[in-house]
Design an enzyme around this catalytic site. Structure first.
Site, PDB file in Angstrom:
ATOM      1  N   GLY A 134       3.347  36.395 -40.357  1.00 42.74           N
ATOM      2  CA  GLY A 134       3.768  36.553 -38.931  1.00 42.74           C
ATOM      3  C   GLY A 134       4.490  38.315 -40.001  1.00 42.74           C
ATOM      4  CB  SER A 136       9.368  41.571 -43.048  1.00 45.10           C
ATOM      5  OG  SER A 136       9.810  40.785 -43.499  1.00 45.10           O
ATOM      6  N   GLY A 137      10.501  38.595 -41.825  1.00 42.57           N
ATOM      7  CA  GLY A 137      12.167  38.107 -42.018  1.00 42.57           C
ATOM      8  C   GLY A 137      11.938  37.136 -40.592  1.00 42.57           C
ATOM      9  CB  ALA A 138       8.496  35.645 -38.551  1.00 43.06           C
ATOM     10  N   GLY A 139      10.911  34.356 -40.483  1.00 40.83           N
ATOM     11  CA  GLY A 139      11.052  32.364 -41.554  1.00 40.83           C
ATOM     12  C   GLY A 139       9.934  32.036 -42.356  1.00 40.83           C
ATOM     13  CE  LYS A 140       5.913  35.758 -43.772  1.00 42.39           C
ATOM     14  NZ  LYS A 140       6.375  36.475 -43.103  1.00 42.39           N
ATOM     15  CB  THR A 141      10.997  32.228 -46.884  1.00 47.30           C
ATOM     16  OG1 THR A 141       9.316  33.562 -47.819  1.00 47.30           O
ATOM     17  CG2 THR A 141      11.066  31.480 -48.551  1.00 47.30           C
ATOM     18  CB  SER A 209      -2.130  37.313 -44.521  1.00 48.16           C
ATOM     19  OG  SER A 209      -1.213  35.643 -44.388  1.00 48.16           O
TER      20      SER A 209
END
Length: 1027
Positions: A134, A136-141, A209
């Site tokens: 997703g 940047s900033g979508a909340g992956k980490t 990705s």
């Protein structure tokens, strides 16, 4: 011992074109070694070549045009296309480099690794990759961190996160943000994730990705390796991302400071079919993590074992093994029946039959038979057992082997599973002797009605330490406790061993349609689209308060994200104490609850409810027992168990030491123990809350503090009283004194269900109920000569001769007096333990079941009889005729024991050759037992007396004497005496006894109008006029 290498090292000694010569090869002392001219000739070219090479190196080193390494010009990377270079390198590299010698041609590296199944079983989890993609900033980490925290801290799972922060500082340090380098980054991380997941790690990848093709290539690599891959798409609108902008990057893009930013001015290709989509702008962090957690849980990733249930989204049975010991294949069933006919017989009670069904259908998984002694010790001391279903530690099948007290494995099994209730099979000295004398490696399990229902393999016979079992199982001292009494009634031995059932157990009580196997129940869950199952156990009629709790539990599960929770309404079907509500009343009332549906507060939605009887007995062991109730429901796929206050508890009897007529267990202890029970695995508890009747809304619900005056408590005691009084529906305004008004609120119970309850409480002693699962058998009778009435196994059963004839008076004594052949009336066929006897007082003298002092039907409990038992008609042992020891007759027709081995039909008349007689002294009375062999038996022509019997059937007389002396001891009575020094009388003496007792019968019939005869209360109407 030479060492074995999976990866074969290359040795200098493997060059077959160079002869390796050892100085000591041709002599014992290296100092005696003399180099040969041949060796010098071989080495001379080598020395010359080395000299030339050294000369060239020297010339180059002093040449003015040579370049020193310290002065090498820097490489200009600007003109090098690293992506193209890597692509070219990949083209030149074999796609699969196999260094594993074990792999062989066409194999792969897995041949040199620990098998994945063993690794997963040992670590208690499977490897999987969750690829979070997703913008940047979508909340992956953030979401990956929350999921990692939960999996590691709460569940002890091995998890690792791979994201830009820990990848670009090392592995991907050399990569830029070009399309080629992004692709390489995805490839490297994908390969690393594949290895991590192959090792059993749950790998959380958080990379933007952006290119679909790169992600698809990673998916393909996982699929090639057979590793679960979940593409997780964090689907968040760019406008929302601009608002979040946790790193200030979107602001830099908008200011022109950042170029080629993915999702803004560089492309992002959304997944077309991701396994999971998270709209994180609509979800809390924990909600997003929970969605991923549930998917891992549903797919069995959080368990090391493979999913073995029909529905992979439902949990495995305890022990990760589906247990089904019921033989159904016609050929196999026929062979098993034939084998069972040759085996020693072990008597099982109806209570044992319930436990046999629990074992055979897998409700006590992974138990495959009655507990062996070692297994019982683990259950008593730990409320759990250690298992090794996949033989990780070499302990597979340990509970199916005879207990060895002197041998212990080096490594304990890794899996501890819940098993809190002893499931044992008691046996007497008679049964132990019969097994040991047979020399067989298996036994047949036979019901009280003589039906062979199972074969038990490799029997392990051990002491029945009743006090130890009771104290550890119950933790209370109460000799009057109903199940404790059952334990103490058992024999002095226990038999452990694995069972094979001869088909499904049927009770023929009208309720078998509700007795469903775990497999059948799962089929129903599947048809209803269940993604989670919660079980509610009942021992009482279901009222609106129960319905409220069940519906609330379903709502709670939906709030956890489940789409289709299905309720398993699970009435307990096995043995219960006498004052519990009968099984048929409960089941019929539940049927009305389902018929009412959601149209009544007390109804349940049939589209999301499955009703099925759970076959286990109730043992009333409180906190210990409720653990078994919960664990057993996993066998059919339940993940949640609804539990209330004081589960599996009861009030103490008046013999209890500490709690007479009070709760034996603290009401809160059961739930507490269940919540922290070892070995329950992923089974969760849904706890009851207190509910009351709301007179405003006319429904059962949780009380509201601010208006408690509107709520009425309807306890079980109050409900039973109202039912006995046949309370009618209350008016619209519900009174607070329900007992005084004798009414029941409309919303308390579905109306048709209330009718069933009131019918029961109003007619407890007037109707025949089905208290619990007890088989209703049909006896094998002489159908042409007899007629049955009532239910076999109950006091209302009787077997009469046709045409009003009497078994006692209408049949002749002798079939052939000259050959010593009498007529035998069979009362108790071979293998049947129901104590059937001719009723001397009943009109027609039909055959009925004898009763105990409390009026319950009487059974032999010492073991399965190995003979047919009956009477000789027209005989009577006169109680007024005394022998030399002042023993009078037993006031019954003469008893006969038939030993030919054929099962005779109840009520049949069979010619039987007299072989001798045994003299039982029972309660100071002489009770002769004529021994005979039925015409048609295989040994009939070879056996003429007791001596012949000993030759053809060694030990038979001793076995009969033992039975007669000890058969009442299992009922708590003393040992009987035997006359004649415990030896049988001969044929002539036996014939004399028959003739003598026939004379007493004649006298009885002749004096039937006299007072001394009338005092006996016999029905003598069928006595012949001239006896």
């Amino acid at each position: 011992m030479p060492r074995s290498y999976a990866y074969k090292p290359v040795s200098t000694g493997e060059r077959d074109d160079i002869e390796m010569v050892s100085p000591s090869k041709n002599s014992r002392n290296a100092s005696n070694y003399e180099p040969s001219n041949d060796l010098a000739s071989q080495r001379l070219p080598f020395f010359i070549g080395m000299s030339v090479l050294l000369a060239i190196v020297y010339v180059l080193s002093v040449s003015p045009n040579s370049v020193s390494p310290t002065t090498s010009p820097p490489i200009n990377l600007d003109n090098i296309d690293m992506g193209a270079l890597r692509e070219e390198a990949f083209k030149r590299t074999p796609p699969h480099i196999i260094e594993c010698a074990k792999a062989g041609s066409g194999g792969d590296q897995s041949a040199c690794h620990l098998p994945r199944a063993s690794r997963y079983a040992a670590t208690g989890q499977k490897g999987a990759t969750l690829w979070m993609t997703g913008c940047s900033g979508a909340g992956k980490t953030t979401i990956a961190t929350a999921l990692e925290d939960r999996l590691v801290k709460q569940y002890g799972k091995h998890v690792y996160r791979l994201d830009g922060d820990n990848i670009r500082t090392g592995l991907n340090r050399d990569l830029s943000f070009s399309a080629a380098d992004r692709a390489e980054s995805v490839r490297r991380v994908g390969e690393m994730a594949t290895l991590f997941s192959d090792a059993g790690v749950i790998t959380l990848v958080g990379l933007i990705s952006p290119y679909r093709g790169d992600r698809d290539e990673v998916r393909r690599r996982h699929e090639q390796q057979g590793i679960p891959f979940y593409e997780v798409f964090l689907d968040v609108p760019v406008e929302e991302l601009r608002k979040r902008d946790p790193k200030g990057q979107y602001a830099r893009v908008d200011s022109g400071e950042l170029k080629h930013f993915t999702c803004i001015d560089d492309p992002y290709e959304e997944p077309l079919e991701p396994e999971i989509t998270l709209k994180t702008h609509e979800l809390k962090i924990e909600e997003s993590a929970d969605i991923m957690f549930r998917r891992l849980q549903m797919d069995g990733i959080l368990e090391g074992a493979p999913r073995v249930n029909k529905l992979p989204q439902l949990p495995n049975p305890d022990g990760d093994e589906v247990v089904d010991r019921v033989v159904t294949d016609p050929g196999a069933l026929e062979a098993l029946r034939a084998e069972a006919a040759t085996l020693p017989k072990v008597l099982i009670t109806d209570l044992d039959l319930n436990w046999l069904q629990v074992i055979g259908e897998g409700w006590a998984s992974p138990l495959k038979g009655f507990m062996r002694e070692g297994t019982l010790m683990e259950v008593l001391h730990f409320n759990s057992i250690l298992v090794d279903p996949f033989n990780v530690t070499g302990n597979a099948g340990r509970h199916e082997r005879k207990t060895d007290w002197n041998s212990f494995t080096e490594t304990q099994p890794m899996d501890r599973i819940s098993m809190s209730v002893p499931i044992t099979l008691a046996a007497t000295e008679w049964t132990k002797r019969e097994i040991e004398r047979s020399g067989k490696k298996a036994v047949a399990l036979v019901t009280q009605m003589g039906e062979t229902v199972a074969v038990l393999r490799e029997p392990e016979i051990y002491e029945n330490r009743k006090e130890e079992i009771v104290t550890r199982m119950f933790g209370v001292i109460d000799p009057g406790h109903p199940y404790i009494r059952e334990i103490y009634k058992g024999g002095e031995y226990l038999i452990g061993g694995e069972v094979e059932l001869l088909g499904r157990i049927k009770y023929n009580d009208g309720l078998d349609k509700w007795r469903k196997t775990a497999s059948e129940i799962m089929d129903e869950f599947k048809s209803k689209g269940a993604d989670v199952v919660y079980a509610f156990q009942t021992r009482n009629p279901t009222h609106a308060g129960h319905a409220y709790l069940m519906k609330s539990a379903g709502g709670d599960l939906k709030s956890k994200g489940y789409k289709k929770p299905v309720l398993w309404l699970s009435p307990l079907g096995g043995w219960t104490k006498e004052d519990d509500v009968p099984l048929d009343v409960r089941v019929k009332q539940h049927e009305e609850v389902l018929k009412a549906g959601t149209g009544h507060p007390g109804g349940l939605d049939p589209d999301s409810t499955v009703m099925a009887i759970w076959p286990s007995p109730m043992v009333y062991a409180g906190p210990t027992e409720v653990q078994f109730h919960a664990k057993s429901r996993r066998s059919a796929g339940a993940s949640y168990f609804v539990v209330g206050r004081d589960p599996a508890g009861m009030k103490g009897s008046m013999e209890a030491v500490a709690h007479k007529d009070e709760d034996l267990y603290n009401g809160d202890h059961g739930r507490y123990v269940l919540g922290y029970s070892p070995g329950l695995g992923g089974m969760k508890m849904l706890s009851f809350v207190k509910v009351m009747y709301d007179v405003v809304t006319n429904e059962m619900t949780t009380p509201v503090e601010s208006r408690m005056e509107d709520f009425i408590s309807i306890s079980g005691t109050k409900m039973r009283t109202l039912a006995r009084q046949q309370a009618t529906p209350c008016p619209d305004k519900v009174p607070t004194d329900l007992l005084g008004e004798n009414c029941v609120p409309n919303g308390f119970m579905v109306p048709e269900g209330w009718k069933i309850v009131t019918d029961y409480y109003s007619n407890i002693d007037k109707k025949q109920w089905v208290p619990w699962s007890r088989p209703r058998a049909t006896p094998d009778t002489a159908k042409r000569e007899t007629t049955k009435e009532g239910t076999f196994g109950s006091r209302d059963f009787k077997l009469n001769m046709n045409h009003g004839k009497s078994f006692w008076h209408d049949i002749e004594v002798w079939e052939d007096e000259s050959k010593g052949v009498v007529n035998m009336i069979t009362e108790i066929p071979l293998g049947v333990t129901a104590k059937m006897e001719v009723d001397k007082a009943m009109a027609g003298n039909g055959i009925r079941q004898d009763v105990n002092d409390d009026g319950s039907p009487r059974y032999y409990t010492y073991g399965t009889p190995t003979f047919n038992y009956g009477l000789i008609p027209r005989t009577w042992e006169d109680p007024e005729k005394y022998d030399d020891d002042m023993h009078g007759g037993d006031n019954d027709p003469l008893d006969v024991i038939e030993i030919g081995g054929m099962k005779l039909k109840m009520g049949s008349t069979t010619p039987c050759k007299v072989l001798g007689s045994l003299e039982l002294i029972d309660g100071g009375e002489t009770d002769h037992k004529i021994v005979c062999i039925a015409k048609g038996s295989p040994l009939y022509d070879r056996v003429a007396d007791m001596e012949d019997l000993e030759v053809e059937m060694p030990g038979t007389e001793e076995r009969l004497v033992h039975w007669l002396m000890y058969y009442k001891t299992s009922d708590g009575k003393g040992v009987n005496e035997m006359g004649n020094g415990e030896e049988a009388l001969g044929v002539e003496e036996a014939v004399d006894i028959i003739k003598e007792t026939h004379g007493y019968w004649k006298k009885l019939c002749e004096g039937k109008e006299e007072d001394w005869v009338k005092d006996y209360g016999f029905d003598l109407d069928r006595c012949p006029e001239n006896p």
